[in-house]
Motif scaffolding. Structure first.
Motif, short mmCIF file in Angstrom:
data_model
loop_
_atom_site.label_atom_id
_atom_site.label_comp_id
_atom_site.label_asym_id
_atom_site.label_seq_id
_atom_site.Cartn_x
_atom_site.Cartn_y
_atom_site.Cartn_z
N LEU A 50 0.59 -1.05 0.31
CA LEU A 50 0.10 0.07 0.06
C LEU A 50 0.56 1.50 0.25
CD1 LEU A 50 -3.10 1.22 0.38
CD2 LEU A 50 -2.62 0.86 3.25
N ALA A 51 0.32 2.26 -0.46
CA ALA A 51 1.00 3.51 -0.96
C ALA A 51 0.28 4.89 -1.51
CB ALA A 51 2.27 4.15 -1.69
N ALA A 73 -6.07 7.47 -2.94
CA ALA A 73 -6.56 8.60 -3.07
C ALA A 73 -6.64 9.17 -1.72
CB ALA A 73 -7.29 9.26 -3.71
N GLY A 74 -6.64 10.53 -0.59
CA GLY A 74 -7.54 10.46 0.19
C GLY A 74 -7.06 10.86 1.57
N GLU A 75 -6.64 9.96 1.22
CA GLU A 75 -5.14 9.58 2.83
C GLU A 75 -4.83 11.25 3.31
OE1 GLU A 75 -2.82 8.93 5.93
OE2 GLU A 75 -2.40 10.30 4.14
N GLU A 76 -4.58 12.16 2.46
CA GLU A 76 -4.43 13.77 3.42
C GLU A 76 -5.67 14.53 3.26
OE1 GLU A 76 -1.52 13.58 4.24
OE2 GLU A 76 0.11 12.72 3.53
N SER A 77 -6.54 13.69 3.16
CA SER A 77 -7.97 14.65 3.02
C SER A 77 -8.62 14.94 4.64
CB SER A 77 -8.82 14.42 1.94
OG SER A 77 -8.98 13.24 2.33
N GLY A 123 -9.24 6.33 0.42
CA GLY A 123 -9.61 5.68 -1.03
C GLY A 123 -9.83 4.50 0.03
N VAL A 124 -8.88 3.80 1.24
CA VAL A 124 -8.35 2.68 1.29
C VAL A 124 -9.92 2.26 2.42
CG1 VAL A 124 -7.28 1.40 3.82
CG2 VAL A 124 -6.14 2.74 1.91
N GLU A 125 -10.13 3.49 3.37
CA GLU A 125 -11.61 3.48 3.91
C GLU A 125 -12.68 3.28 2.84
OE1 GLU A 125 -14.29 5.35 7.03
OE2 GLU A 125 -13.29 6.87 5.85
N SER A 172 -1.41 6.58 9.17
CA SER A 172 -1.68 5.91 8.10
C SER A 172 -2.99 5.52 7.78
CB SER A 172 -0.97 5.48 8.03
OG SER A 172 -1.07 4.42 8.78
N ASP A 173 -3.54 5.25 7.06
CA ASP A 173 -4.44 4.49 6.21
C ASP A 173 -4.20 3.01 6.64
OD1 ASP A 173 -6.44 6.13 4.84
OD2 ASP A 173 -4.81 5.26 2.99
N GLY A 174 -3.54 2.51 7.84
CA GLY A 174 -3.37 1.60 8.22
C GLY A 174 -4.42 1.09 9.13
#
Length: 469
Positions: free
Chosen positions: A105-106, A171-175, A181-183, A414-416
């Motif tokens: 993942l990134a 997308a969207g990790e910083e928003s 995106g991950v959620e 993070s999205d983790g």
């Protein structure tokens, strides 16, 4: 004179060609795998993926083309999202199926960057003095480029892993409180990314200090993250007739009380282990203080000294900090409203309700209305298993001998957190070193060392192979 002019013209042309070719000469010294990674990295940096004016979909489409050109079938590449903007890309390298899949993942999006604030164009990859500059160079387009390059490298080599390898660039990790995106993928399309565990390139950055590589962290947990809105309302009025009951002043008084407050210190086995290991890399008072907090009931003076370091303070306690203030509606009118956004980062086990109650108590003013802007996002710690740590140890000893490996808690987000909350163990194992003396994540002139990028490329390649054979 004509002959002299021709001579100087030739000299000028030679010098110009020499200077213009310097970048090409640097590239030509790279291996084919490094050249591919560099070109992907450059392409990603130069696609604006900020939340305000950018878009992740062109970046996802560009990476899809890279993968197709690298031998991936169209059916194994999916660009998907709830909107036409900011879509995610998922790709799959098929294996033998002996083991369940692994997710790598990134994220593609980056935080805002104003060109006028930077020494270099943030949306152009600039290589100078041994560094790559550009928004996302550290967080985390370097990691995305490395993953794409290595998936292509493995595909071209005909590598058959013992399990499917899933690549997700999201997308969207910083928003913040907008779409993530991950959620969304977990909620709507989990089969696309479902795996036995995830390797997250957006966490667990190996650390450099004083120019020396000192630590190979593996992020196994991270702080929970949520946002509060504080608001004071007032009838307002003409600025020529001010009153003592000013919305801005009242909110400011509350924020000053917040500034003077510290959450209590709490240690986990992971943070104690971190300080114990790091103490061996320090000297003097800092070494002694780190050893002390690795034991039970450290002295308050020890805590106070360590807390002067923002990172160590964040490891020891939950935090709530003001990040945005919005007040007033006219330069010649009394403010009718004053608002502030508070970002809370909570240690594992601390609840949103506890933190919100604490903030209200610290503000000590019923005229400051507190509401939740974004609910707490958190997940349990991932198990520290031999399958993970043992294999990381193999790769680290092979490529970076002598650097200790340590499970850590991430103080950022993070999205983790979404994956852990959904039951998927997630491990932050970035291969690109972070300089703890020069921390530029989310800052102006974000950068990474050139050699760290190429070393990270090889490190990640070995991690992927070691985890899947």
């Amino acid at each position: 004179m004509q002959g002299s002019n021709k001579f100087f013209t030739k000299v000028f042309i030679v010098i110009w060609l020499s200077l213009s070719q310097q970048g090409f000469t640097q590239i030509s010294k790279l291996t084919p795998d490094q050249q591919l990674a560099h070109s992907i990295f450059k392409e990603l940096i130069e696609i604006n993926t900020t939340h305000s004016t950018g878009d992740c979909t062109p970046a996802a489409e560009a990476m899809a083309k890279r993968l197709r050109d690298g031998g991936f079938d169209e059916k194994d590449i999916i660009i998907i999202g709830p909107f036409t903007r900011n879509q995610n890309i998922i790709a799959r390298l098929h294996g033998s199926g002996k083991q369940p899949p692994i997710l790598f993942l990134a994220h593609l999006d980056v935080v805002e960057a104003k060109p006028e604030d930077w020494s270099y164009n943030p949306f152009k990859l600039t290589e100078t003095n041994g560094y790559f500059y550009g928004r996302g160079s550290l967080d985390v387009k370097s990691g995305a480029a490395i993953l794409v390059a290595n998936f292509i490298r493995l595909k071209k080599a005909g590598f058959i892993p013992d399990r499917d390898l899933i690549l997700a660039l999201t997308a969207g990790e910083e928003s913040a409180d907008d779409y993530d995106g991950v959620e969304w993928l977990i909620q709507k399309h989990r089969p696309l990314i479902d795996a036995s565990f995830c390797v997250n390139m957006d966490a667990g950055e190996p650390q450099r200090k004083g120019g020396k590589r000192i630590l190979r962290p593996v992020q196994v947990s991270e702080k929970g993250n949520f946002y509060l809105t504080l608001e004071v309302k007032n009838p307002g009025g003409h600025s020529s007739q001010p009153t003592k009951n000013n919305a801005i002043y009242r909110l400011a008084d509350g924020l000053v009380r917040m500034q003077g407050f510290d959450f209590p210190v709490q240690f986990s086995d992971v943070t104690k282990s971190y300080f114990a290991t790091m103490s061996s890399l320090e000297t003097g008072q800092l070494e002694a203080d780190m050893k002390a907090v690795a034991q039970n009931n450290p002295d308050t003076s020890v805590i106070a000294r360590l807390a002067t370091f923002p990172y160590y303070n964040a490891l020891m306690r939950s935090t709530c900090i003001t990040t945005v203030v919005d007040a007033g509606n006219s330069v010649n009118a009394l403010p009718q409203s004053a608002k502030a956004t508070i970002n809370c980062r909570l240690l594992p086990g601390v609840t949103q309700e506890e933190a919100e109650k604490t903030v209200i108590q610290v503000l000590n003013d019923t005229g400051i209305h507190v509401s939740v802007r974004m609910e707490l996002k958190s997940g349990p710690a991932s198990p520290v298993s031999e399958e993970i740590i043992g294999k990381v140890d193999i790769v680290t000893k092979k490529l970076w001998p002598g650097i200790p490996i340590l499970p850590v808690m991430g103080v950022g987000a993070s999205d983790g957190k979404y994956l852990r909350a959904a039951g998927m163990p997630t491990y932050g194992i970035s291969g690109v070193f972070l300089d703890v003396d020069d921390f530029r994540m989310h800052a102006r002139d974000e950068r990474i060392r050139v050699d760290d990028f190429y070393d990270g490329l090889e490190y990640n390649y070995e991690i992927i192979k070691t985890f899947s054979k």
